[in-house]
Design a protein around this motif. Structure first.
Motif, short mmCIF file in Angstrom:
data_model
loop_
_atom_site.label_atom_id
_atom_site.label_comp_id
_atom_site.label_asym_id
_atom_site.label_seq_id
_atom_site.Cartn_x
_atom_site.Cartn_y
_atom_site.Cartn_z
N UNK A 1 108.80 124.77 1.57
CA UNK A 1 108.47 125.97 0.80
C UNK A 1 109.40 126.19 -0.37
N UNK A 2 110.68 125.89 -0.18
CA UNK A 2 111.68 126.19 -1.20
C UNK A 2 111.93 125.03 -2.15
N UNK A 3 111.56 123.81 -1.75
CA UNK A 3 111.86 122.65 -2.57
C UNK A 3 113.35 122.34 -2.51
N UNK A 4 113.81 121.49 -3.43
CA UNK A 4 115.22 121.09 -3.42
C UNK A 4 116.10 122.21 -3.96
N UNK B 1 113.76 123.79 9.52
CA UNK B 1 114.29 123.03 8.37
C UNK B 1 113.13 122.45 7.57
N UNK B 2 112.18 121.83 8.26
CA UNK B 2 111.04 121.23 7.59
C UNK B 2 110.23 122.27 6.83
N UNK B 3 109.96 123.40 7.46
CA UNK B 3 109.18 124.47 6.81
C UNK B 3 109.90 125.02 5.59
N UNK C 1 102.78 111.79 11.37
CA UNK C 1 103.32 112.66 12.41
C UNK C 1 103.10 114.13 12.07
N UNK C 2 102.93 114.92 13.12
CA UNK C 2 102.87 116.37 12.96
C UNK C 2 104.28 116.89 12.66
N UNK C 3 104.37 118.16 12.33
CA UNK C 3 105.68 118.77 12.08
C UNK C 3 106.57 118.68 13.31
N UNK C 4 106.01 118.96 14.46
CA UNK C 4 106.78 118.91 15.71
C UNK C 4 107.25 117.49 16.01
#
Length: 80
Positions: free
Chosen positions: A32-35, A26-28, A11-14
């Protein structure tokens, strides 16, 4: 003539945001930040070149991992 139905696995991000009921931001951010402490861990993702995709089986496992097994009033939280 028979038409084959293609079931999408990646699936795409959308599409992922809609599937799991979370925002694209949220996904982005979680990618980028990790846990981070006190934050929901993002579902696993794959990168193909610069393209990010999410596998359906990973999303299903991620969602299942967040299911509350007990009602909150039944005593204590069940942390996944």
């Amino acid at each position: 003539m028979t038409t084959a139905t293609v079931v999408k696995r990646a699936y795409t991000e959308q599409e992922t945001a809609a599937y799991i009921g979370m925002s694209r931001s949220f996904l982005r951010q979680s990618r980028m930040e990790g846990h981070r402490k006190n934050r929901t861990v993002a579902p696993p993702f794959i990168k193909i070149g610069r393209t990010v995709r999410y596998l359906k089986e990973d999303l299903d496992a991620w969602l299942e991992g967040h299911v509350k097994r007990n009602h909150l009033s039944e005593g204590g939280l069940n942390h996944a």
